[in-house]
Design a protein around this motif. Structure first.
Motif, PDB file in Angstrom:
ATOM      1  N   TYR A 102       0.835  -1.179   0.000  1.00 61.52           N
ATOM      2  CA  TYR A 102       0.000   0.000   0.000  1.00 61.52           C
ATOM      3  C   TYR A 102       0.884   1.248   0.000  1.00 61.52           C
ATOM      4  O   TYR A 102       2.047   1.208   0.404  1.00 61.52           O
ATOM      5  N   VAL A 103       0.287   2.358  -0.358  1.00 63.31           N
ATOM      6  CA  VAL A 103       0.953   3.663  -0.274  1.00 63.31           C
ATOM      7  C   VAL A 103       0.426   4.377   0.967  1.00 63.31           C
ATOM      8  O   VAL A 103      -0.799   4.571   1.103  1.00 63.31           O
ATOM      9  N   TYR A 104       1.306   4.723   1.863  1.00 59.17           N
ATOM     10  CA  TYR A 104       0.949   5.431   3.080  1.00 59.17           C
ATOM     11  C   TYR A 104       1.566   6.838   3.045  1.00 59.17           C
ATOM     12  O   TYR A 104       2.661   7.039   2.538  1.00 59.17           O
ATOM     13  N   TRP A 105       0.837   7.762   3.645  1.00 60.03           N
ATOM     14  CA  TRP A 105       1.381   9.118   3.820  1.00 60.03           C
ATOM     15  C   TRP A 105       1.306   9.494   5.291  1.00 60.03           C
ATOM     16  O   TRP A 105       0.280   9.321   5.941  1.00 60.03           O
ATOM     17  N   TYR A 106       2.424  10.005   5.769  1.00 56.70           N
ATOM     18  CA  TYR A 106       2.511  10.559   7.115  1.00 56.70           C
ATOM     19  C   TYR A 106       3.088  11.964   6.998  1.00 56.70           C
ATOM     20  O   TYR A 106       3.747  12.301   6.021  1.00 56.70           O
ATOM     21  N   ARG A 107       2.881  12.775   8.013  1.00 56.51           N
ATOM     22  CA  ARG A 107       3.561  14.064   8.049  1.00 56.51           C
ATOM     23  C   ARG A 107       4.110  14.302   9.449  1.00 56.51           C
ATOM     24  O   ARG A 107       3.613  13.754  10.431  1.00 56.51           O
ATOM     25  N   GLN A 108       5.146  15.114   9.519  1.00 54.38           N
ATOM     26  CA  GLN A 108       5.766  15.427  10.786  1.00 54.38           C
ATOM     27  C   GLN A 108       5.926  16.936  10.889  1.00 54.38           C
ATOM     28  O   GLN A 108       6.722  17.527  10.137  1.00 54.38           O
ATOM     29  N   ILE A 109       5.166  17.492  11.783  1.00 51.54           N
ATOM     30  CA  ILE A 109       5.317  18.906  12.100  1.00 51.54           C
ATOM     31  C   ILE A 109       6.520  19.034  13.030  1.00 51.54           C
ATOM     32  O   ILE A 109       6.789  18.128  13.836  1.00 51.54           O
ATOM     33  N   HIS A 110       7.221  20.125  12.922  1.00 52.35           N
ATOM     34  CA  HIS A 110       8.483  20.315  13.630  1.00 52.35           C
ATOM     35  C   HIS A 110       8.383  19.929  15.116  1.00 52.35           C
ATOM     36  O   HIS A 110       7.490  20.367  15.822  1.00 52.35           O
ATOM     37  N   SER A 111       9.325  19.063  15.543  1.00 54.38           N
ATOM     38  CA  SER A 111       9.443  18.648  16.946  1.00 54.38           C
ATOM     39  C   SER A 111       8.230  17.875  17.458  1.00 54.38           C
ATOM     40  O   SER A 111       7.949  17.892  18.665  1.00 54.38           O
TER      41      SER A 111
ATOM     42  N   GLU B  55      26.272  11.913  22.966  1.00 58.71           N
ATOM     43  CA  GLU B  55      25.940  11.442  21.613  1.00 58.71           C
ATOM     44  C   GLU B  55      24.593  10.738  21.552  1.00 58.71           C
ATOM     45  O   GLU B  55      24.081  10.457  20.461  1.00 58.71           O
ATOM     46  N   ASP B  56      24.011  10.409  22.723  1.00 51.65           N
ATOM     47  CA  ASP B  56      22.673   9.814  22.757  1.00 51.65           C
ATOM     48  C   ASP B  56      21.586  10.880  22.711  1.00 51.65           C
ATOM     49  O   ASP B  56      20.397  10.556  22.630  1.00 51.65           O
ATOM     50  N   SER B  57      21.980  12.124  22.795  1.00 51.90           N
ATOM     51  CA  SER B  57      21.005  13.221  22.699  1.00 51.90           C
ATOM     52  C   SER B  57      20.309  13.132  21.349  1.00 51.90           C
ATOM     53  O   SER B  57      20.955  13.092  20.296  1.00 51.90           O
ATOM     54  N   SER B  58      18.996  13.089  21.383  1.00 45.36           N
ATOM     55  CA  SER B  58      18.234  12.886  20.152  1.00 45.36           C
ATOM     56  C   SER B  58      16.745  13.038  20.452  1.00 45.36           C
ATOM     57  O   SER B  58      16.351  13.277  21.593  1.00 45.36           O
ATOM     58  N   PHE B  59      15.943  12.896  19.429  1.00 42.19           N
ATOM     59  CA  PHE B  59      14.487  12.889  19.548  1.00 42.19           C
ATOM     60  C   PHE B  59      14.054  11.440  19.421  1.00 42.19           C
ATOM     61  O   PHE B  59      14.284  10.799  18.392  1.00 42.19           O
ATOM     62  N   TYR B  60      13.461  10.896  20.489  1.00 42.96           N
ATOM     63  CA  TYR B  60      13.044   9.502  20.497  1.00 42.96           C
ATOM     64  C   TYR B  60      11.520   9.446  20.339  1.00 42.96           C
ATOM     65  O   TYR B  60      10.794  10.140  21.050  1.00 42.96           O
ATOM     66  N   ILE B  61      11.071   8.586  19.437  1.00 46.78           N
ATOM     67  CA  ILE B  61       9.643   8.538  19.111  1.00 46.78           C
ATOM     68  C   ILE B  61       9.175   7.089  19.129  1.00 46.78           C
ATOM     69  O   ILE B  61       9.848   6.213  18.588  1.00 46.78           O
ATOM     70  N   CYS B  62       8.037   6.845  19.739  1.00 49.35           N
ATOM     71  CA  CYS B  62       7.471   5.503  19.714  1.00 49.35           C
ATOM     72  C   CYS B  62       6.258   5.483  18.797  1.00 49.35           C
ATOM     73  O   CYS B  62       5.652   6.520  18.523  1.00 49.35           O
ATOM     74  N   SER B  63       5.935   4.309  18.305  1.00 54.01           N
ATOM     75  CA  SER B  63       4.669   4.131  17.609  1.00 54.01           C
ATOM     76  C   SER B  63       4.071   2.803  18.032  1.00 54.01           C
ATOM     77  O   SER B  63       4.785   1.904  18.486  1.00 54.01           O
ATOM     78  N   ALA B  64       2.780   2.699  17.935  1.00 55.96           N
ATOM     79  CA  ALA B  64       2.067   1.506  18.379  1.00 55.96           C
ATOM     80  C   ALA B  64       1.107   1.038  17.308  1.00 55.96           C
ATOM     81  O   ALA B  64       0.503   1.856  16.604  1.00 55.96           O
ATOM     82  N   SER B  65       0.982  -0.273  17.208  1.00 54.41           N
ATOM     83  CA  SER B  65       0.083  -0.854  16.217  1.00 54.41           C
ATOM     84  C   SER B  65      -0.678  -2.007  16.848  1.00 54.41           C
ATOM     85  O   SER B  65      -0.126  -2.763  17.646  1.00 54.41           O
ATOM     86  N   ALA B  66      -1.947  -2.131  16.459  1.00 54.39           N
ATOM     87  CA  ALA B  66      -2.751  -3.251  16.938  1.00 54.39           C
ATOM     88  C   ALA B  66      -2.674  -4.421  15.967  1.00 54.39           C
ATOM     89  O   ALA B  66      -3.343  -5.409  16.145  1.00 54.39           O
ATOM     90  N   GLY B  67      -1.879  -4.275  14.940  1.00 49.32           N
ATOM     91  CA  GLY B  67      -1.730  -5.365  13.980  1.00 49.32           C
ATOM     92  C   GLY B  67      -2.704  -5.268  12.834  1.00 49.32           C
ATOM     93  O   GLY B  67      -2.374  -5.583  11.707  1.00 49.32           O
ATOM     94  N   TYR B  68      -3.905  -4.808  13.133  1.00 47.79           N
ATOM     95  CA  TYR B  68      -4.909  -4.699  12.076  1.00 47.79           C
ATOM     96  C   TYR B  68      -5.145  -3.247  11.702  1.00 47.79           C
ATOM     97  O   TYR B  68      -6.087  -2.917  11.021  1.00 47.79           O
ATOM     98  N   THR B  69      -4.293  -2.369  12.220  1.00 47.68           N
ATOM     99  CA  THR B  69      -4.409  -0.943  11.936  1.00 47.68           C
ATOM    100  C   THR B  69      -3.049  -0.405  11.520  1.00 47.68           C
ATOM    101  O   THR B  69      -2.023  -1.052  11.715  1.00 47.68           O
ATOM    102  N   GLU B  70      -3.060   0.778  10.976  1.00 48.16           N
ATOM    103  CA  GLU B  70      -1.788   1.455  10.728  1.00 48.16           C
ATOM    104  C   GLU B  70      -1.175   1.871  12.063  1.00 48.16           C
ATOM    105  O   GLU B  70      -1.844   1.904  13.082  1.00 48.16           O
TER     106      GLU B  70
END
Lengths: 111, 114
Positions: free
Chosen positions: A32-41, B87-102
């Motif tokens: 599939y083709v997905y689109w996401y966007r990321q606003i700053h920070s 050097e570990d300074s960064s922006f850390y982001i998580c995401s979650a999925s139920a398997g049947y969703t994006e």
């Protein structure tokens, strides 16, 4: 995930439609083709996805070419808050793998 | 869309200390959670994938002993950066999925190690 190609940046006037292109010539039949966007920070925000038919939701429209080798995300009436980096990603519908982000398109909405 | 909450949004810690970041799916059960890292002016890079009740799978080049991931329940995953260095300074982001969703993303955590 299949590789995608997007322009690095685009400008659009506020109130006009923003059309963001994406090439994905090696897309597989089950991807599939997905689109996401990321606003700053901020974390990325899901926008829309599609397989082969055009899709529309409250945020945007997605136009996929018949050969599925490219697509266009359309923001119908861009606002300043739409300024963000937009990522086009191709992947299986319910893939168990994380997303592979390219460099995306930095869309700047001009007042 | 579904809501994923990440905490804290910003943290500053001293070099050598450990920092824990929480990721919660608020309105769905997340069978899989992902952790990403983003350096300035770069794109998101996947660090690891975790399934509830299983050990996390780390991407090549990511040290599993430094970035400890726990996914003990269907609504909570934690990332602990152990013995953090600048050097570990960064922006850390998580995401979650139920398997049947994006997948849906948290707001991100800005880590600064001084």
């Amino acid at each position: 995930d299949a590789k995608t190609t997007q322009p690095p940046s685009m400008d659009c006037a506020e109130g006009r439609a923003a059309n963001l292109p994406c090439n994905h010539s090696t897309i597989s039949g089950n991807e599939y083709v997905y689109w996401y966007r990321q606003i700053h920070s901020q974390g990325p925000q899901y926008i829309i996805h599609g397989l082969k038919n055009n899709e529309t939701n409250e945020m945007a429209s997605l136009i996929i070419t018949e050969d599925r080798k490219s697509s266009t995300l359309i923001l119908p009436h861009a606002t300043l808050r739409d300024t963000a980096v937009y990522y086009c990603i191709v992947r299986p519908r319910y893939g168990a793998d994380g997303l592979t982000f390219g460099k995306g398109t930095h869309l700047i909405i001009q007042p | 869309g579904a809501v994923v909450s990440q905490h804290p949004s910003r943290v500053i810690c001293k070099s050598g200390t450990s920092v824990k970041i929480e990721c919660r799916s608020l309105d769905f059960q997340a069978t899989t959670m992902f952790w990403y890292r983003q350096f300035p002016k770069q794109s998101l890079m996947l660090m690891a994938t975790s399934n509830e009740g299983s050990k996390a799978t780390y991407e090549q080049g990511v040290e599993k002993d430094k970035f400890l991931i726990n996914h003990a329940s269907l609504t909570l995953s934690t990332l602990t950066v152990t013995s953090a260095h600048p050097e570990d300074s960064s922006f850390y982001i998580c995401s979650a999925s139920a398997g049947y969703t994006e997948a849906f993303f948290g707001q991100g955590t800005r880590l600064t190690v001084v």
